[in-house]
Enzyme design. Structure first.
Site, PDB file in Angstrom:
ATOM      1  N   ASP A   8      85.619  11.880  11.902  1.00 53.93           N
ATOM      2  CA  ASP A   8      84.372  12.212  12.585  1.00 53.93           C
ATOM      3  C   ASP A   8      84.719  13.186  13.713  1.00 53.93           C
ATOM      4  O   ASP A   8      85.873  13.590  13.879  1.00 53.93           O
ATOM      5  CB  ASP A   8      83.709  10.922  13.099  1.00 53.93           C
ATOM      6  CG  ASP A   8      82.204  11.098  13.315  1.00 53.93           C
ATOM      7  OD1 ASP A   8      81.692  12.228  13.189  1.00 53.93           O
ATOM      8  OD2 ASP A   8      81.530  10.096  13.635  1.00 53.93           O
ATOM      9  N   GLU A  10      82.956  13.264  17.177  1.00 50.03           N
ATOM     10  CA  GLU A  10      82.638  12.927  18.565  1.00 50.03           C
ATOM     11  C   GLU A  10      83.847  12.421  19.346  1.00 50.03           C
ATOM     12  O   GLU A  10      83.924  12.586  20.562  1.00 50.03           O
ATOM     13  CB  GLU A  10      81.524  11.868  18.598  1.00 50.03           C
ATOM     14  CG  GLU A  10      80.154  12.376  18.172  1.00 50.03           C
ATOM     15  CD  GLU A  10      79.942  12.408  16.658  1.00 50.03           C
ATOM     16  OE1 GLU A  10      80.923  12.203  15.898  1.00 50.03           O
ATOM     17  OE2 GLU A  10      78.796  12.632  16.231  1.00 50.03           O
ATOM     18  N   HIS A  61      81.431  14.229   9.584  1.00 53.75           N
ATOM     19  CA  HIS A  61      80.471  14.498  10.652  1.00 53.75           C
ATOM     20  C   HIS A  61      79.329  15.389  10.174  1.00 53.75           C
ATOM     21  O   HIS A  61      79.569  16.456   9.589  1.00 53.75           O
ATOM     22  CB  HIS A  61      81.178  15.166  11.835  1.00 53.75           C
ATOM     23  CG  HIS A  61      80.235  15.627  12.920  1.00 53.75           C
ATOM     24  ND1 HIS A  61      79.608  14.739  13.768  1.00 53.75           N
ATOM     25  CD2 HIS A  61      79.788  16.862  13.257  1.00 53.75           C
ATOM     26  CE1 HIS A  61      78.828  15.422  14.599  1.00 53.75           C
ATOM     27  NE2 HIS A  61      78.906  16.714  14.316  1.00 53.75           N
ATOM     28  N   HIS A 105      83.627   7.105  17.482  1.00 48.91           N
ATOM     29  CA  HIS A 105      82.883   6.899  18.731  1.00 48.91           C
ATOM     30  C   HIS A 105      82.235   5.527  18.723  1.00 48.91           C
ATOM     31  O   HIS A 105      82.089   4.916  17.661  1.00 48.91           O
ATOM     32  CB  HIS A 105      81.799   7.987  18.872  1.00 48.91           C
ATOM     33  CG  HIS A 105      80.947   8.083  17.647  1.00 48.91           C
ATOM     34  ND1 HIS A 105      79.862   7.263  17.431  1.00 48.91           N
ATOM     35  CD2 HIS A 105      81.056   8.867  16.536  1.00 48.91           C
ATOM     36  CE1 HIS A 105      79.332   7.557  16.251  1.00 48.91           C
ATOM     37  NE2 HIS A 105      80.049   8.519  15.681  1.00 48.91           N
ATOM     38  N   HIS A 116      76.549   6.558  19.279  1.00 50.75           N
ATOM     39  CA  HIS A 116      75.377   6.439  18.405  1.00 50.75           C
ATOM     40  C   HIS A 116      75.813   5.732  17.127  1.00 50.75           C
ATOM     41  O   HIS A 116      77.010   5.522  16.917  1.00 50.75           O
ATOM     42  CB  HIS A 116      74.779   7.825  18.055  1.00 50.75           C
ATOM     43  CG  HIS A 116      75.668   8.641  17.177  1.00 50.75           C
ATOM     44  ND1 HIS A 116      76.787   9.300  17.649  1.00 50.75           N
ATOM     45  CD2 HIS A 116      75.650   8.877  15.851  1.00 50.75           C
ATOM     46  CE1 HIS A 116      77.394   9.915  16.644  1.00 50.75           C
ATOM     47  NE2 HIS A 116      76.730   9.665  15.532  1.00 50.75           N
ATOM     48  N   GLU A 134      79.422   2.734  13.485  1.00 51.57           N
ATOM     49  CA  GLU A 134      80.011   3.395  12.317  1.00 51.57           C
ATOM     50  C   GLU A 134      81.407   2.823  12.030  1.00 51.57           C
ATOM     51  O   GLU A 134      81.781   2.638  10.874  1.00 51.57           O
ATOM     52  CB  GLU A 134      80.082   4.907  12.553  1.00 51.57           C
ATOM     53  CG  GLU A 134      78.703   5.518  12.620  1.00 51.57           C
ATOM     54  CD  GLU A 134      78.696   6.974  13.053  1.00 51.57           C
ATOM     55  OE1 GLU A 134      79.693   7.689  12.844  1.00 51.57           O
ATOM     56  OE2 GLU A 134      77.675   7.409  13.626  1.00 51.57           O
TER      57      GLU A 134
HETATM   58 ZN   LIG Z   1      79.757  12.429  13.954  1.00 49.56          ZN
END
Ligand SMILES: [Zn+2]
Length: 275
Positions: A8, A10, A61, A105, A116, A134
């Site tokens: 990902d 972030e 992502h 994240h 998020h 996630e």
């Molecule tokens: Zn992401």
């Protein structure tokens, strides 16, 4: 030895706000892609040194076309683009020995850089009454195939979220969260060394990590921000709508349907306008 990397953006070294991760209008997006590719390369290099002979990197992502293939280590295979039935975990199956989560994240509603869960519509995501972001959702998915998640990289708070779910996991903390859009970042050279060092450690300790599992059938529940989103998600056949908390539940009996069911609810809910 086969290793699956879900990457990902972030939680990548040096990335602190949306300007690095938004391909549409992020003024630092091209820098973000390079930073992401460099973090992944550090992990791939260390894995190859340890003896991994097959490495699949799933760009995980947004539209999943962020990693620069021309700069990615030539021994890694890149899974790019979307949509994918299993999104951030596409391609993982029981033939893999370990999964590594890079650039992750914290979940929606808690502090952490760019926190998020999946998209802007989810307030809380649960698998069998366990609230997950996630990291947790993808770790359960891997765990149901018997694959342990051995490393997570990102800020100090995702490291903590990961340790709560998988006590033996190795973490690579590349930045310390100051706010949701600010972090104290390690110098990049130190960050890459840390990623390599922790990758080697995670690889050595991989057999000591228990895959994260849960009972089946699996109950997937999403609490949405507003009723309109929940009403759209409740279009999914066999789902159950809980109007008192703008939530929708779905019971499934395997990890494939867990991922697809979550995505179906998420994508339908995303069609509901606030006003
Ligand atoms: Zn992401």
């Amino acid at each position: 030895m086969k290793v699956f990397i879900s990457a990902d953006m972030e939680g990548v070294s040096g990335i602190v706000d949306p300007s690095y991760i938004n391909p549409d209008n992020g003024k630092n997006y091209e820098r973000g892609r390079q930073l992401m590719t460099d973090d992944v390369n550090a992990v791939v290099e260390a894995l190859l040194e340890c003896g991994a002979d097959e490495i699949v990197v799933a760009d995980s992502h947004y539209q999943m076309t962020n990693i620069l293939l021309e700069r990615l280590h030539p021994k890694a295979q890149l899974l790019a683009g979307s949509p994918r039935d299993y999104s951030m975990m596409q391609g993982l199956d029981e033939s893999f020995d370990a999964a590594f989560f890079i650039g992750y994240h914290t979940r929606q509603g808690v502090p952490g850089v760019l926190s998020h869960t999946m998209s802007g519509v989810i307030r809380n995501l649960y698998v069998n009454d366990m609230v997950v972001g996630e990291f947790g959702f993808n770790a359960i998915y891997a765990g149901l195939f018997g694959v342990p998640v051995c490393l997570v990289s990102g800020d100090d708070l995702i490291a903590e979220e990961a340790r709560q779910l998988i006590p033996g996991i190795v973490t690579a903390v590349v930045k310390k969260a100051v706010s949701r859009t600010s972090a104290l970042c390690l110098p990049l050279s130190e960050s890459r060394e840390l990623l390599k060092r922790q990758t080697r450690l995670a690889f050595e300790q991989r057999t000591q990590v228990t895959p994260l599992t849960t009972k089946t059938p699996l109950d997937v529940t999403i609490e949405f921000h507003h009723a309109g989103q929940a009403e759209m998600a409740a279009v999914v056949p066999y789902s159950r709508y809980h109007p008192e908390r703008s939530a929708v539940s779905l019971t499934v009996d395997n990890p494939h349907d867990m991922y697809k069911g979550m995505r179906a609810m998420l994508n339908l809910a995303g069609m509901a306008e606030f006003f």
